[in-house]
Write an enzyme that holds these catalytic residues in place. Structure first.
Site, PDB file in Angstrom:
ATOM      1  N   HIS A  95      37.715  37.827  35.658  1.00  0.00           N
ATOM      2  CA  HIS A  95      38.457  38.474  34.581  1.00  0.00           C
ATOM      3  C   HIS A  95      39.676  39.266  35.035  1.00  0.00           C
ATOM      4  CE1 HIS A  95      37.389  39.523  30.116  1.00  0.00           C
ATOM      5  NE2 HIS A  95      38.589  38.980  30.252  1.00  0.00           N
ATOM      6  N   ASP A 118      33.194  40.922  25.573  1.00  0.00           N
ATOM      7  CA  ASP A 118      32.715  41.155  26.934  1.00  0.00           C
ATOM      8  C   ASP A 118      31.550  42.136  26.886  1.00  0.00           C
ATOM      9  OD1 ASP A 118      34.780  41.556  29.927  1.00  0.00           O
ATOM     10  OD2 ASP A 118      32.596  41.648  29.763  1.00  0.00           O
ATOM     11  N   HIS A 120      31.397  44.186  29.219  1.00  0.00           N
ATOM     12  CA  HIS A 120      32.085  45.238  29.962  1.00  0.00           C
ATOM     13  C   HIS A 120      33.467  45.523  29.388  1.00  0.00           C
ATOM     14  CE1 HIS A 120      29.518  42.778  32.717  1.00  0.00           C
ATOM     15  NE2 HIS A 120      29.043  43.954  33.031  1.00  0.00           N
ATOM     16  N   ASP A 122      36.097  46.641  31.351  1.00  0.00           N
ATOM     17  CA  ASP A 122      37.106  46.232  32.336  1.00  0.00           C
ATOM     18  C   ASP A 122      38.344  47.111  32.268  1.00  0.00           C
ATOM     19  OD1 ASP A 122      35.244  44.339  32.857  1.00  0.00           O
ATOM     20  OD2 ASP A 122      36.368  42.638  32.042  1.00  0.00           O
ATOM     21  N   HIS A 135      38.261  42.730  38.755  1.00  0.00           N
ATOM     22  CA  HIS A 135      37.855  42.184  37.452  1.00  0.00           C
ATOM     23  C   HIS A 135      37.296  43.284  36.553  1.00  0.00           C
ATOM     24  CE1 HIS A 135      33.312  41.160  38.159  1.00  0.00           C
ATOM     25  NE2 HIS A 135      33.643  42.273  38.763  1.00  0.00           N
ATOM     26  N   ASP A 226      34.942  36.915  27.977  1.00  0.00           N
ATOM     27  CA  ASP A 226      34.136  36.913  29.199  1.00  0.00           C
ATOM     28  C   ASP A 226      32.792  36.307  28.827  1.00  0.00           C
ATOM     29  OD1 ASP A 226      33.601  39.368  31.789  1.00  0.00           O
ATOM     30  OD2 ASP A 226      32.358  37.639  31.289  1.00  0.00           O
ATOM     31  N   ASP A 228      30.041  36.556  29.942  1.00  0.00           N
ATOM     32  CA  ASP A 228      28.897  37.470  30.028  1.00  0.00           C
ATOM     33  C   ASP A 228      28.731  38.338  28.784  1.00  0.00           C
ATOM     34  OD1 ASP A 228      30.446  39.706  32.454  1.00  0.00           O
ATOM     35  OD2 ASP A 228      30.416  39.900  30.277  1.00  0.00           O
ATOM     36  N   GLU A 271      34.713  34.014  33.934  1.00  0.00           N
ATOM     37  CA  GLU A 271      33.482  34.447  34.592  1.00  0.00           C
ATOM     38  C   GLU A 271      32.352  33.424  34.570  1.00  0.00           C
ATOM     39  OE1 GLU A 271      33.329  37.038  36.546  1.00  0.00           O
ATOM     40  OE2 GLU A 271      34.956  38.374  35.946  1.00  0.00           O
TER      41      GLU A 271
HETATM   42  N1  LIG Z   1      31.947  41.036  34.409  1.00  0.00           N
HETATM   43  C1  LIG Z   1      32.562  42.209  34.668  1.00  0.00           C
HETATM   44  N2  LIG Z   1      33.431  42.635  33.837  1.00  0.00           N
HETATM   45  O1  LIG Z   1      33.662  42.043  32.642  1.00  0.00           O
HETATM   46  N3  LIG Z   1      32.229  42.939  35.804  1.00  0.00           N
HETATM   47  C2  LIG Z   1      33.022  44.098  36.174  1.00  0.00           C
HETATM   48  C3  LIG Z   1      32.702  45.296  35.333  1.00  0.00           C
HETATM   49  C4  LIG Z   1      31.485  46.004  35.808  1.00  0.00           C
HETATM   50  N4  LIG Z   1      31.549  47.417  35.422  1.00  0.00           N
HETATM   51 MN   LIG Z   2      35.181  40.914  31.912  1.00  0.00          MN
HETATM   52 MN   LIG Z   3      31.888  41.117  31.795  1.00  0.00          MN
END
Ligand SMILES: N/C(=N\O)NCCC[NH3+]
Ligand SMILES: [Mn+2]
Ligand SMILES: [Mn+2]
Ligand SMILES: [Mn+2]
Length: 311
Positions: A95, A118, A120, A122, A135, A226, A228, A271
């Site tokens: 990312h 996401d 997260h 980021d 990322h 993302d 995830d 990702e």
């Molecule tokens: N997948 C991640 N971001 O979208 N990982 C980094 C963020 C973890 N705090």
């Molecule tokens: Mn991300």
């Molecule tokens: Mn993420």
């Protein structure tokens, strides 16, 4: 509709190799053919490859020059796709690539909105990150409001902030660092965490997202997805899985809704790490979901589709 496809085989925004295989695996699953089958014009801009990179760190920050250089190339590439009139599709890669993707998109269209789907946020800065992984930091390089918080870094001087906090919406957050949470609150960024998805339902989240972003006029939308964000039971082959994610249905609904707004101007799908699936079935579930999300961005509906004319 027409899609301009760019692969970005880059993994040095984080520490788990394999995500650079994402573009190849998404392509080999038939994304371009299926886009064409649903009536989308497709232009393939190939894959950016990043071999001879400078892996050196600056303090905690890993592969700084590599990340900056990769994103500079990606920014140029995405700008070119947009200047050719396509909706840009960036296949990651990690990312950190959103830096180049959103920067290049904005270089072509000017002001834009970002919808960041996401687990997260980021939005760490190079000074708040505790992993040093880029990322987890892309948003800090893009937001005008954080520009003064970003130090000068090798190969990053080309990055000009191009996004205002009021033009950003998050969907799916469930793993946010304290410093990130402070930044989100301080900047008043609109956030639909997984709790809001539970509370409101995904349809209401999308209505409120679109209302919020179009209040001050309609801007091109950059969707940065993302994988995830989706629950790891569906998309396990990714570097930072977090339980309690979006269902497959919620994830696809988001893309169906945005597609029908006609505002979708660029999409990142990042990702996907084929090396992190425990089984081949795990990898296939992850990649198939990524493909379905992208098809939803270009008009695929679960009710079915038919082309206007069977010429
Ligand atoms: N997948 C991640 N971001 O979208 N990982 C980094 C963020 C973890 N705090
Ligand atoms: Mn991300
Ligand atoms: Mn993420
Ligand atoms: Mn400056």
């Amino acid at each position: 509709r027409s899609a301009g496809i760019i692969g970005a085989a880059f993994w040095r925004g984080q520490s788990r190799s394999g995500v650079q295989e994402g573009p190849y695996r998404i392509r080999s699953t038939g994304l371009l053919e299926r886009l064409k089958l649903q009536g989308c014009a497709v232009k393939d801009y190939g894959n950016l490859v990043f071999d001879d990179v400078d892996e050196s760190s600056v303090g905690l920050l890993k592969s700084v020059a590599a990340v900056g250089g990769a994103n500079r190339r990606l920014s140029e590439a995405v700008k070119a796709v947009k200047m050719d009139g396509h909706t840009a599709v960036m296949l990651g890669g990690d990312h950190s690539l959103a830096i180049g993707s959103i920067h290049g998109h904005s270089a072509a269209v000017g002001e834009l909105s970002v919808i960041w789907v996401d687990a997260h946020a980021d939005i760490n800065t190079p000074l708040t990150t505790y992993t040093g992984n880029f990322h987890g930091q892309p948003m800090s390089f893009l937001l005008h409001e954080l520009h003064s918080k970003v130090p000068v870094l090798p190969n990053f001087s080309w990055v000009k902030p191009c996004l205002s906090a009021k033009d950003l919406v998050y969907i799916g957050l469930r793993d946010v660092d304290p410093a990130e949470h402070y930044i989100l609150k301080m900047l008043g960024v609109k956030v639909f965490s997984i709790s809001e998805v539970d509370r409101l339902g995904v349809a209401r989240v999308m209505e409120e997202t679109c209302d919020y972003l179009t209040t001050r006029g309609k801007k091109p939308v950059h969707l940065s997805y993302d994988i995830d964000a989706i629950d790891p039971s569906v998309t396990p082959a990714t570097g930072t899985p977090v339980v309690g994610g979006l269902t497959y249905r919620e994830g696809v609904y988001i893309t169906e809704h945005l597609s029908q707004t006609g505002l979708l101007s660029a999409v990142d799908l990042v990702e996907v790490n084929p090396q992190l699936g425990k089984t081949e079935a795990d990898v296939q579930s992850t990649v198939n979901t990524a493909v379905d999300l992208l098809l939803g961005c270009f008009g695929r509906l679960r009710e079915g589709n038919h082309l206007t004319d069977y010429s």
